[in-house]
Design an enzyme around this catalytic site. Structure first.
Site, PDB file in Angstrom:
ATOM      1  CG  ASP A 122     -34.492 -18.530 -41.035  1.00  0.00           C
ATOM      2  OD1 ASP A 122     -33.654 -18.402 -41.950  1.00  0.00           O
ATOM      3  OD2 ASP A 122     -34.923 -17.575 -40.379  1.00  0.00           O
ATOM      4  CB  CYS A 164     -40.119 -18.916 -46.344  1.00  0.00           C
ATOM      5  SG  CYS A 164     -41.229 -20.352 -46.495  1.00  0.00           S
ATOM      6  CG  ASP A 165     -38.696 -18.018 -41.581  1.00  0.00           C
ATOM      7  OD1 ASP A 165     -39.712 -18.523 -42.071  1.00  0.00           O
ATOM      8  OD2 ASP A 165     -38.282 -18.321 -40.446  1.00  0.00           O
ATOM      9  CE  LYS A 166     -34.183 -14.035 -41.612  1.00  0.00           C
ATOM     10  NZ  LYS A 166     -35.072 -15.038 -41.002  1.00  0.00           N
ATOM     11  CD  GLU A 517     -35.217 -18.332 -36.547  1.00  0.00           C
ATOM     12  OE1 GLU A 517     -35.669 -17.320 -37.110  1.00  0.00           O
ATOM     13  OE2 GLU A 517     -35.415 -19.486 -36.972  1.00  0.00           O
ATOM     14  CB  SER A 543     -37.687 -19.995 -34.608  1.00  0.00           C
ATOM     15  OG  SER A 543     -38.813 -20.438 -35.341  1.00  0.00           O
TER      16      SER A 543
END
Length: 657
Positions: A122, A164-166, A517, A543
């Site tokens: 991201d 991580c994010d996803k 984001e 974020s």
């Protein structure tokens, strides 16, 4: 003069003509029985042929199969140098965790398999069209992971490795759907802060700070290079990546004291070994995900999210995990209730007040230490099972008196000169230092379905003594992040953002951009001297490292007919956020020349047409648009952006009638 192309058939490697057309094949024989040949599917037997072909001892092929599923990215040499880069440090080293888990499973006489579904970054996507893929990718990755699990017909368990994010939310979603399988998630850990330099949240603002003359080119170049203090792991702040690790452990999907471990170090590898043992133990004891992911586990995950002050993006991911587990998805009322009763007691980036890196939270005791404090406040469901197969209450009792707890907390004092009780604070101390609960859900005539703000991230200097943030100012309306960022940087001409403005960014929700984001905007405002004098309202998301008076997830989004799409430049907006009682409002109240009550403002917005064309971003890919439509029919963003097949079927039937 153009140069001629090389001969397409000239060899570029030696020995290309040394080719074999037959091979000896594996030695030995498959451990087949008459019953297997008569009754087993041909796929089971051919699978053994394939496994022997890859070199595994044929006599071990009847072991219980365990799939190790990972988000590994890049090509890393054995000495650690890059042969081909990954998208981010978070998935750069997790192959080492897979290897450690596989070796332990082999020692336990299981048959390990491995598969990969990598993930984007991201941070790398910020401000680019790649951000339109981000949230939709979570669903895609989860679907592929689920298909890979189901495509190994004889698997008896799953070890998921992600960071991580996803990637980590996708992994949690995928294993949550495996109701009848033993599953464990290994968090991929965190990267270290640099010995000298800026953390990975702050360093993403060097462009905005340079534009305003706050830093020079040399400083920007040096800080940009030094930000990652180690090669692997998620970012050093409690953004979406780190919060997802914390939540996975709180759910019981990950083992106690595995979230936020420093990537690449022995304690990090130990988490994979412990997890391999745990999934084998679950298999023997016939424990499955259905035993772990219960309403009590969901409650605990929400409490720990609040206690850490985690990323608001988990408001999208926790409901999705609940949905896949067959649990009732939490509503805005549930989030409100949990956040009002749960104190924030963790002082990490980006929340502060000091803002320690996440590795310090790990050394201070991590999730188990936070849970000890929540236990003392009677906020946890202690009968919930952990991935170890024991009730949470038993695990916390063991943690409280463990050598591990004492040693790691002492290491924090020795290495960084920091008291663990200044990172994970006892609740009275947290209250004394002004740590307040994290998330507020403002409603009003701009957001009748709700919105969200990390109220702890509002600069304390603009919060009144009674704990209420009050702002009344003119709207500065944008429909693209690019234009908004330019205006923040002072490159927007007459439309540039000024102190006191309320920046409104619309058409950036799921139907507009896949719900991008917009960290570029919030990070720039954080590190500009006057940034705290500006508020942000958007139907996009933020974020996990975003700070400031930033209100996102505004519903309905502009392209779904939401009132946010009817705001105009110069409209007067009133924001009120009670950071102590976690209530808030978000209203259009006329213009400076003609003020209105919120009720009058609602009537004006209802009668208005949008002043500017409201359209999806022209770069929105068709497949992301398809995702947006499917998730909207499945409960939308407040339902976790899931695919609800029953809801979709009902919508199609309704459309046909």
């Amino acid at each position: 003069m153009a140069t001629s192309a090389p001969n397409a058939f000239l060899p570029v490697l030696d020995d290309i003509y040394e080719i074999q057309t037959q091979g000896p094949g594996p030695q030995g024989a498959l451990p087949l029985t008459e019953e297997m040949l008569l009754d087993s599917p041909s796929g089971d037997i051919f699978g053994m042929t394939q496994s022997a072909g890859m070199g595994w001892d044929p006599q071990q092929l009847l072991r219980d199969q365990v799939l190790i599923l990972s988000t590994m990215g890049g090509i890393r040499a054995e000495d650690g140098h890059p042969i081909a880069l990954g998208y981010h440090t978070g998935h750069w080293e997790v192959g080492l965790l897979m290897q450690a888990a596989a070796e332990e499973l082999n020692r336990l006489e299981c048959l390990p398999f491995a598969a990969y579904v990598s993930d984007p970054c991201d941070g790398r996507s910020q401000g680019t069209t790649a951000m339109m893929e981000s949230l939709a990718y979570r669903n895609d990755a989860a679907v592929v992971m689920k298909r890979l699990i189901r495509s190994l017909p004889m698997r008896k368990g799953v070890v998921g490795v992600a960071t991580c994010d996803k990637g980590l939310p996708a992994m949690m979603i995928a294993v949550a759907s495996q109701h009848n399988l033993p599953c464990i998630v290994v968090p991929g850990g965190v990267t270290l802060p640099p010995e000298f330099g800026e953390d990975t949240g702050k360093v993403q603002t060097i462009g905005a700070r340079f534009a305003h003359g706050d830093i020079d080119l040399l400083y920007a170049a040096e800080m940009g290079c030094r930000s990652c203090g180690s090669a692997g792991g998620g970012c050093q702040f409690l953004g979406t990546a780190a919060t997802s690790q914390v939540v996975s452990e709180a759910f019981g999907l990950s083992l106690p004291h595995t979230a936020l471990a420093p990537s690449g170090q022995p304690v990090w590898t130990e988490g994979a070994v412990r997890s391999a043992r745990a999934v084998e133990r679950m298999m023997k004891n016939k424990l499955t995900i259905r035993d772990i992911l219960t309403p009590d586990a969901l409650h605990n995950a929400m409490v720990v999210h609040a206690a850490f002050g985690g990323s608001t993006n988990l408001l999208l991911h926790i409901p999705a995990v609940a949905f896949e587990a067959g649990l009732r998805r939490p509503t805005v009322d549930d989030w409100n209730r949990i956040n009002r009763q749960t104190p924030r007691i963790v002082d990490v980036l980006p929340n502060g007040p000091i803002g320690h890196p996440t590795v310090r939270a790990y050394l201070a005791g991590g999730v188990p230490e936070v849970m000890l404090h929540m236990r003392a406040l009677n906020l946890l469901k202690l009968d919930a099972l952990t991935g170890e197969g024991r009730p949470l209450g038993d695990v916390l009792e063991e943690w409280e008196h463990s050598e591990r707890r004492v040693r790691f907390r002492e290491l924090l004092r020795e290495k960084d000169g920091v008291s663990p009780d200044e990172v994970i604070l006892p609740p009275p101390r947290a209250k004394e230092k002004g740590l307040t609960s994290t998330v507020t859900f403002p409603i009003g005539n701009i957001a009748p379905e709700g919105s969200v703000i990390k109220s702890t991230a509002i600069d304390p200097s603009v919060v009144d003594p009674d704990g209420v943030y009050r702002k009344r100012g003119p709207a500065r309306v944008f429909t693209t992040e690019k234009a908004a960022v330019a205006a923040v940087k002072g490159r927007g001409g007459a439309h540039q953002v000024q102190p006191g403005d309320i920046l409104v960014l619309m058409c950036r929700g799921p139907l507009g951009t896949g719900m991008e984001e917009i960290y570029q905007i919030t990070s720039a405002l954080k590190f500009l001297k006057w940034g705290k004098q500006v508020a942000v309202i958007t139907d996009a998301r933020f974020s996990g490292v975003s700070t400031g008076a930033c209100i996102g997830h505004v519903g309905p989004e502009a392209l779904a007919g939401g009132p946010i799409g009817k705001l105009r430049d110069g409209d007067l907006i009133e924001i009120e956020i009670d950071t102590r009682n976690l209530t808030g409002s978000l209203n259009f109240v006329g213009t400076p020349e003609q003020p209105l009550t919120p009720e009058e403002g609602a009537a004006v917005l209802a009668a208005r047409e949008p002043a500017i064309p409201l359209t999806p971003d022209p770069d929105l890919p068709n497949d992301t648009r398809m995702w947006a439509l499917l998730q909207q029919l499945s409960g939308g963003t407040w339902g976790g952006c899931v695919y609800d097949a029953t809801a979709l079927e009902n919508a199609l039937k309704k459309a046909q009638n």
